[in-house]
Design a protein around this motif. Sequence first.
Motif, PDB file in Angstrom:
ATOM      1  N   GLU A  58       4.914  -3.869   0.729  1.00  0.00           N
ATOM      2  CA  GLU A  58       5.346  -4.331  -0.587  1.00  0.00           C
ATOM      3  C   GLU A  58       4.096  -4.784  -1.336  1.00  0.00           C
ATOM      4  O   GLU A  58       3.411  -5.695  -0.897  1.00  0.00           O
ATOM      5  N   ALA A  98      -0.248   0.464  19.908  1.00  0.00           N
ATOM      6  CA  ALA A  98       0.864   0.665  18.961  1.00  0.00           C
ATOM      7  C   ALA A  98       0.934  -0.511  18.002  1.00  0.00           C
ATOM      8  O   ALA A  98       1.237  -0.335  16.824  1.00  0.00           O
ATOM      9  N   VAL A  99       0.637  -1.707  18.484  1.00  0.00           N
ATOM     10  CA  VAL A  99       0.733  -2.888  17.618  1.00  0.00           C
ATOM     11  C   VAL A  99      -0.186  -2.746  16.417  1.00  0.00           C
ATOM     12  O   VAL A  99       0.251  -2.868  15.280  1.00  0.00           O
ATOM     13  N   PHE A 105       0.492   0.689  14.210  1.00  0.00           N
ATOM     14  CA  PHE A 105       1.722   0.720  13.416  1.00  0.00           C
ATOM     15  C   PHE A 105       1.730  -0.356  12.348  1.00  0.00           C
ATOM     16  O   PHE A 105       2.435  -0.234  11.356  1.00  0.00           O
ATOM     17  N   ARG A 106       0.925  -1.415  12.556  1.00  0.00           N
ATOM     18  CA  ARG A 106       0.804  -2.395  11.492  1.00  0.00           C
ATOM     19  C   ARG A 106       0.228  -1.712  10.244  1.00  0.00           C
ATOM     20  O   ARG A 106       0.748  -1.884   9.137  1.00  0.00           O
ATOM     21  N   TYR A 154       3.022   2.850   4.224  1.00  0.00           N
ATOM     22  CA  TYR A 154       4.227   3.480   3.677  1.00  0.00           C
ATOM     23  C   TYR A 154       5.213   2.489   3.085  1.00  0.00           C
ATOM     24  O   TYR A 154       5.910   2.788   2.132  1.00  0.00           O
ATOM     25  N   PHE A 155       5.325   1.312   3.691  1.00  0.00           N
ATOM     26  CA  PHE A 155       6.399   0.421   3.261  1.00  0.00           C
ATOM     27  C   PHE A 155       5.880  -0.915   2.764  1.00  0.00           C
ATOM     28  O   PHE A 155       6.647  -1.810   2.492  1.00  0.00           O
ATOM     29  N   ILE A 168       0.213   1.589   9.608  1.00  0.00           N
ATOM     30  CA  ILE A 168       1.116   2.634   9.128  1.00  0.00           C
ATOM     31  C   ILE A 168       2.237   2.026   8.303  1.00  0.00           C
ATOM     32  O   ILE A 168       2.599   2.517   7.233  1.00  0.00           O
ATOM     33  N   ASN A 169       2.761   0.917   8.791  1.00  0.00           N
ATOM     34  CA  ASN A 169       3.824   0.232   8.067  1.00  0.00           C
ATOM     35  C   ASN A 169       3.345  -0.194   6.683  1.00  0.00           C
ATOM     36  O   ASN A 169       4.043   0.000   5.683  1.00  0.00           O
TER      37      ASN A 169
END
Lengths: 512, 589
Positions: free
Chosen positions: A443, A429-430, A433-434, A440-441, A436-437
Motif C-alpha cells: 500500500e 522465503a521470509v 516474499f516480504r 505487488y500489494f 514480493i508482497n
Amino acid sequence: MNISQHFPILVIITLFTGAYLAPLAGLWKRKLCYPLAVLSALLSFLFSVVILLSVLEHGIIRYHVGGWEPPWGIELLVDPLSAFMALIVSFIGLLAVVYSKDYIAGEIPDKKLPAYYSLLQLIIGGMLGALMTGDLFNLFVMTEIFSISAYALVSIAQKKGSLIASYNYLILASVGTTFILFSTGFIYMVTGSLNMVDISQRLSALESPWVMYNGLILLVIGFAIKSALFPLHTWLPDAHSIAPSPVSVLLSALVIKVGAYSIIRSVFTVFGPGLLEQSGVVTIPVTWMASLGILLGSIYAITQTDIKRMLAYSSVAHIGYILLGIGLASTASMTGGIFHILNHALGKACLFFCAGAVLHKTGIRNVEEYTGLAGKMPITMIAFTLAAISLVGIPPTSGFMSKFYLAIGAYQESWIFLAVILLGSLLSAVFYFRVINLIYFGEPEHKSGVREQGAEIGGVVHRQPTTDNRREAPLTMLIPIIILALGSTLFGILVHIPLSVVEPAVKLLLGM
Amino acid sequence: MIEHVLPVPPAALFIVGALLIPLLKGQLRKIFLLFIPIVAFVNLLYLPQGTYWTYHFVGFDLIFGRVDSTSLPFGYIFVIMAFLGALYAIHVKESSEHIAAFILVGASLGAVFAGDYLSLYLFLAIMTVSSAFLVFSRRRKSATDAGFRYLIFHFFGGSLLLAGIILYYISTGNLYFGLLEGNELYLYLILIGFLVKAAVPPFHTWLTDAYPEGTATGSVFLSAFTTKTGVYLLVRAFPGTEILIWLGAIMAVYGVVYAVIENDGRKLLAYSIISQVGYMVAAAGLGTQMAINGAIAHALCHILYKALLFMGPGAVLQVTGREKLTELGGLFKAMPVTFWLFMVGGVSISGVPFFNGFVSKTMIIASAGLQGEAVVYVLLLLASVGTFLHTCLKLPYYMFFATDRGIKAEEPPRNMLMSMGLTAFLCLFIGIYPAILYNILPYPVDFVPYTTEKVVEKIALLSFTLLGFWLLKDKIAGQPTISLDTDWFYRKAGPAFMWFCRNPASVFASWKDLAYAKICFAFILLFRHNSPELLLTAEKRVIQSRERRQLASRQPAPLDSLTIGFSIFMFTFIVALFLLLLVFGKLVP
C-alpha cells in the motif's frame, strides 16, 4: 593442428587481449570500449560453448600451453565441471558487460570507462583461467588476477563506503591468497610438482597423512575466504552491495562460485579421489560451517533494509548450500551442489540486475520503498519474482531441483543437514516474499517515505525518483534480466539439460 | 473432433488460462473467465479412469493423471466451484486476483490428480503461493500480515512434507504416492504435512487467520480448495488411521466452540470450516467404505454450502464495507435476496433434511455409529447442533436482524446474486436428489438418508437448538475482542524471532568492539608505549559498543559489519599463525 584444439586457451586469451585493447581504444575513442568488450565476451562465450560440447563428446581436454609438456609446462585441463562452470561464467559475464552500457553511464565518470571495461574483461578472463587451469600455481595467479580486478571494480564508483569496502575485501582476500600461496609452495616442496594430476599421483605415494592435511587445510581456508564461507564472509556484504550492479552480479554470482570450484578442485582433484577418506578432515568442518552459513546468512538477510545488502547476505547462505553439497561428497549431494552453482548464478544475477535496474530508474535501494513497483516496472518485477522464487526453492523453478538433490544427499549423511536445508529455505522465503508482497500489494501509504530529494545512500545522490508510470529500464538492461529469469524458470523443467553435464562431472570427481 | 483435443491435464487448462487473463480486457475477459471452467468440466467428462500422463523426469516418474473414483469427485467439484467463484468475482477489475484464483484452482486440480510425491509437492507449493496472493490482494496491513503468516505456516508444513518425501524416497527408492502404512518416520512427517493442509488443530490457525482477511471474492475461492485438498490427501494416504478419528472429532467440536464466540462474520465461518473438515478427517480415520464415501460426499457438499456462506458476508462486505457482527445488523430490509440465499447455505450446513448437508453428514455420523465409536458419534452430533446455532442462527440474526444500525445497503451486483442463486440451487438439488452425488463416490452406496428415524431425530435436535437460541440470544452476541487460540504462540513467536534476528547480532557486534578495544589497551600496556592514536581508537570502540547495546535494547540497530570484518580479519590472522606453527611443528621431526 587445427584451430579447434586451441579453444581452451582462446577462451581466456580473447578476454585478456580485450582487456589490453580497451584502454588503448579508449585513448582514441571512448565509445569503442563497450562494443569491444561485448565482442570479446561474446567470442569467449562462443568458445566455451564449443568446448563444453566437445568435452561432452570426446572427454577431458588437456591442452599444453606453448607446447610444453607437463609437469613442467602449464597445462589447461578441461573436464565437464570446468567446462560447465566456464560456460556459466562466460555467459553471465557477457550479460554483465551488455548490461553495463546504460547502467554505468550514470554511476562512474566518463573518463574511467576504459578502465572499467578493461577490468571487467580482466575479472571474467581471470575467472575463466582459474576454471580451466590444471596447474596449482597458475590457479593462484589467475585467482590473484580476478581478485585484484574485483578490488578495483568495487571501488570504481567512488562512493562513500566503497573505498572501505574495497579495502576490507582486499585485506581479507589477500589473507586468503597468502594461504593459497603458502599451500602451493608447501605442496611443491613436498612433491616437487605443480601440476594437479601429477601432484595427486605423488601425494598418494607419501606416507604421512599430516603432509596432506596441512597442504589441504591451507588451500581450503584460502579458497574459503574467496568463496565467502561462513564465518569468513564478512568482506562480502559491503563489497557486494556497494559495487556497481553489474560488478555485484559478477562478484555474487561468479567470483564466490569460482572459489567454491577451487575448493572442489583442491579436495577432489589434487587430493582425491583416492585420498577422499582422509580429506574428511577438511570436508567435515566445511559442511558444518556451510550449514551455519545457510542459517545465519538468511537470518542476517532478514534484518537488512537495503536490497543489495539483503541479496549479498543471501549469497552467503547460498554459497553455504553449494559447499554443503560439496562437503558431503556423495553423488546426490554433489549433483545438488554443483547444479546449485548454476541456479544461484542465474537467480542471483537476475536479482542484482533487477535491483540495479530499479536503482538506475528510481534511485530506490530501500526494500520498504519497493511498494507498488509492479505498476511501474512490470517486466523487471516479474523477473525479480521468478528469480526469487527459484532461490527460495519453490517448484517448478530450478532452485527446487538442486535443493531436492541436496536434501537427498544431506539426509544420507545426517538428518541435521536436511533440517538445515529446509529451515534455510523457510528463512529465505521470509525475506524474499516480504519484497514480493511489497512489490505487488504494498500500500503506497508512506508517500513521504519516497525520497523527494533523490536517494542518498552510500554517499551518492542518485537520480530523482521518477513519478511517471511504466518506466522500464533500457533494453540493454532489460534483456539480460529477461534471459536470466527465463533461465532460472526453464531449467527447473528442463532439468535434464544441466544434469547431462553435472552428472558426468560428479562421476569424474568421485572417481566412479 | 473434440475427442482429438481432449482430454488435457485439468491443471494445465487453468494455469495456462490464468496466464492469459492479463491479455484480455472488458467483456471478453468476463466471457473467458466463465469459459475456462466450462471447458474444464467437459474435459473432465472425457477423462478416462486410469493412470496416464506419466513423464520420466531425470530419474523420477511424474504422474499427472491418476484418475480414479477417489480423485474424480474432487475434480468435478473443484471445477464447478471454479465456475461459481469466477461468476461471483466477475466484476472484479484487478487481474491479479483472477490470476491467483485460477492458479489456485489449477494447482488444486493438479494436486488431486497427482500420482507421485514430486508433482504433488509441486502443486501444493503453487497452491500455497497463490492462496497467499489471494490474501495479499486485500491490500491492507492486517491482510499482508495474515497472508505472510499463512505463507510461512504452509512453507513450514511443506518443509515437513518434503522431508517426509525425501525419507520415503531414500527408503523405498520411488516417489509413488499411495496408501501409506507402517511405522516409519516419513509416515509421520508426511502425515503432519497433510494435517497442516487440512487445518487440523493445532495446525489450524493459518485458516482462521487468513480466510477472513481475504477479499470478498477471494475468500470464496480460499474456502473451497486448500482444506479439501488436505482431506483428499488424508483419504488417499491414511484411510483407517485411528488417530484421525479422534483428531477429527475433537476438531469438529473445537471449531464449533470458537465459532460460537466469534464476532467477525467470516472468521466465524472459518472456524466452522474447521468444524466441518473435522467430520471428514474423522471419516477418513474410520476408513470403512461407508466412511470414505461419507468423507468425499461431505467434502463435495461442504464446498458448495461453505462457498455460499462465504458469499453472503462477502456480499455484505462488498456493499457496506463492514464485517464485524457488532457493527452490522438490520440488513434484511435492504438485502432480502442475499439473506434468503445465505439461509440456504445455513440450513445446508446444519444438516436440515432436503438440503445437501443432511445427505452427507448423516452418512459420516451413521458410519461412526456403525463402527461402535460411541464417543465420536456423540461429539459429531454435538458439533452439528453447534453448527446450526452459530451459522444458521447467530450469524444471520446479527447480520440481517438484531439492532438496526441504519446502514445504507442494497442488493449486491447481479453476478454475485446469480452465483449465490446457482450455488443454492445445487445445495437444494443434491439434498433432494442425492443419487447424483452417491453415483460418483468410490464405493457403492447402500445408505438411505431419508428414513423417518433420521429425519425426526434431526428435526427434534434442531428445534431444541432453535428454542435455546431464542432464549439465550443476547448471551451469545459477539464481543468485539479477539478470541485466544493457538495462534497466540506464533503471533508472539514472529516478533520474538525478529528480535532474535536483530539483537544477538548487534550484541555480538558490540562484543567485538569491546574485544578490539581491549586488544588496543593490551598493546599499550604491553609495550608501555602511550600511543595517543591507539588510545583514541580504543576509546572510540568502547563508546561504539555502548551505543550499539543501547540501540539494540530500544530498537533494531542497523548492522555495521565493517567492524566485524576487521575482527574476523584478526581471527583469521591468528588462525594463520597457529596453522603455520602446526605445519612447521609437524614437518620438523
